[in-house]
Design an enzyme around this catalytic site. Structure first.
Site, short mmCIF file in Angstrom:
data_model
loop_
_atom_site.label_atom_id
_atom_site.label_comp_id
_atom_site.label_asym_id
_atom_site.label_seq_id
_atom_site.Cartn_x
_atom_site.Cartn_y
_atom_site.Cartn_z
CE LYS A 1 -3.46 -2.86 0.04
NZ LYS A 1 -4.35 -3.36 1.05
C1 LIG Z 1 -5.36 -4.45 1.39
C2 LIG Z 1 -6.81 -4.22 1.46
C3 LIG Z 1 -7.56 -4.50 2.61
C4 LIG Z 1 -7.00 -5.26 3.78
O1 LIG Z 1 -5.87 -4.71 4.31
P1 LIG Z 1 -4.98 -5.51 5.38
O2 LIG Z 1 -4.24 -4.43 6.09
O3 LIG Z 1 -4.08 -6.40 4.58
O4 LIG Z 1 -5.89 -6.28 6.26
C5 LIG Z 1 -8.89 -4.15 2.63
N1 LIG Z 1 -9.47 -3.56 1.58
C6 LIG Z 1 -8.79 -3.29 0.45
C7 LIG Z 1 -9.49 -2.61 -0.68
C8 LIG Z 1 -7.44 -3.63 0.34
O5 LIG Z 1 -6.78 -3.40 -0.79
#
Ligand SMILES: *Cc1c(COP(=O)(O)O)cnc(C)c1O
Length: 389
Positions: free
Chosen positions: A192
């Site tokens: 991210k």
């Molecule tokens: C990555 C992601 C999540 C979950 O994130 P984590 O921190 O890995 O639990 C939820 N929603 C979206 C759209 C994502 O891309």
């Protein structure tokens, strides 16, 4: 950690990040301590939000946000089919039914007009959702203004899954400011925008939501005498008021996240620069390029193109395989959630959300991360030209 020479996404860790984590490691607080509060405050300030609650990942953030919204058995949660499964699973964790609203064919976000139609029907059938999770796909907010008006009219809690969108803005305000969504969720997974290794955050302007989120992340326990049912006890006293979880972030993770905050603007600026270069360099290829929604300034978590298969000799899989064979870690975001076997068992079927399915058959995520150089990006473009011509 990736077998690909040019991955689709990748963290950027510098010496300051490493030093920040080491400093916490030598301190008395390893788990939930003062660094969490500093990380929360830094993000709340950045986003102009009243409260920020850090948790161990964004999936946990979505779960406790849904509980805080009052979601439970017999309720409905709606989301976009074009998302990671976590945006829907949070509803199932609460025992609610999950349903989907198809995507806009241009922005690939939840279609606000289809949402309005579905709400009108649900009102007549008595099946209005309690929560709608709207995803800021690839880092760009959906039509949140229109959707917030629908939230007001139909009384659902609007949660923005902005896992892709920390650092983005919408109508001149930072995503997370709480003007439209009652709660906003961020993820700090390494792919991210900024990372804390694992980590997530819920932002809200409602103090009662923040209080409930804090309690749910730590076993449902409070040590605040004002909230206890038996007041005036020893300092050692605490009460479990409801069933919560251990969803706490650690100070080690918070130190990394806080350190990364100082480079958030730089990361997003580089992502925007690279996205603009792709827009220019790919313009003549048989591809549909991402379209900016007016008012949204994306954080560009992903750069997704759609293959114009009528003008390409290869299938989507062949294009994908050729690029991977060339060492490019291309990816696909997302397999529509309703096509997952688990959701098929819940009664969903192919054909339910045709725009998301059409999108899925053409989509391709190209490499995009702050340390991607112009030269490596040019290489991605050259491979695409070779394969698609
Ligand atoms: C990555 C992601 C999540 C979950 O994130 P984590 O921190 O890995 O639990 C939820 N929603 C979206 C759209 C994502 O891309």
């Amino acid at each position: 950690m990736t077998p690909y020479r040019i991955p689709y996404g990748c963290q950027s860790i510098n010496q300051a990040d490493i030093d920040a984590v080491l400093q916490v490691l030598k301190s008395p607080w390893l788990t939930q301590g003062p660094t969490i509060e500093r990380f929360e405050q830094a993000l709340a300030d950045y986003c102009q939000a009243g409260h920020a609650v850090a948790v161990c990942n964004a999936t946990a953030a979505l779960h406790i946000a849904c509980l805080t919204a009052g979601l439970g058995p017999g309720d409905f949660l709606w989301t976009s089919p074009n998302t990671f499964v976590a945006s829907a699973n949070c509803g199932r964790y609460c025992g609610a039914e999950v349903d989907f609203v198809d995507i806009d064919p241009h922005t690939w976000n939840m279609d606000a007009a289809l949402l309005a139609q579905k709400l009108e029907l649900a009102e007549r059938n008595g099946t209005l959702p309690k929560v709608v999770v709207v995803v800021a796909f690839a880092g760009q907010s959906a039509d949140m203004q229109a959707i917030a008006e629908l939230a007001e009219r139909y009384g659902f809690v609007l949660i923005e899954d902005a896992a892709h969108a920390v650092g983005a803005s919408y109508l001149g305000l930072p995503v997370g400011c709480g003007t439209y969504a009652a709660m906003t969720i961020f993820s700090f997974h390494p792919v991210k925008i900024i990372t804390s290794a694992e980590g997530g955050m819920v932002l809200t302007n409602r103090p009662e939501f923040a209080e409930r989120l804090r309690r749910l992340r730590s076993h449902g326990i409070t040590s605040d005498p004002a909230l206890m049912q038996i007041p005036d006890t020893g300092l050692w006293y605490y009460q479990q008021l409801e069933l919560g979880f251990n969803y706490r972030m650690t100070d080690l993770h918070a130190a990394l996240g806080l350190s990364q905050m100082s480079r958030l603007d730089e990361f997003v600026a580089r992502r925007r620069e690279l996205a603009a270069r792709y827009q220019m360099l790919l313009a003549d290829l048989p591809l549909t390029l991402p379209v900016a929604q007016s008012g949204s300034d994306s954080a560009w978590h992903l750069y997704v193109v759609r293959l114009d298969l009528s003008r390409i000799r290869l299938t989507q899989k062949q294009v994908f395989d050729e690029l991977r064979a060339a060492g490019l870690g291309v990816n696909l975001h997302y397999i529509p959630v309703h096509l997952q076997p688990y959701y098929q068992e819940q009664g969903f079927a192919e054909g339910d959300y045709p725009e998301a399915e059409r999108y899925f058959r053409e989509a391709l995520s190209l490499p995009l991360y702050p340390e991607l150089t112009d030269e490596l990006q040019d290489e991605v473009v050259t491979h695409l030209q070779r394969i698609l011509d």
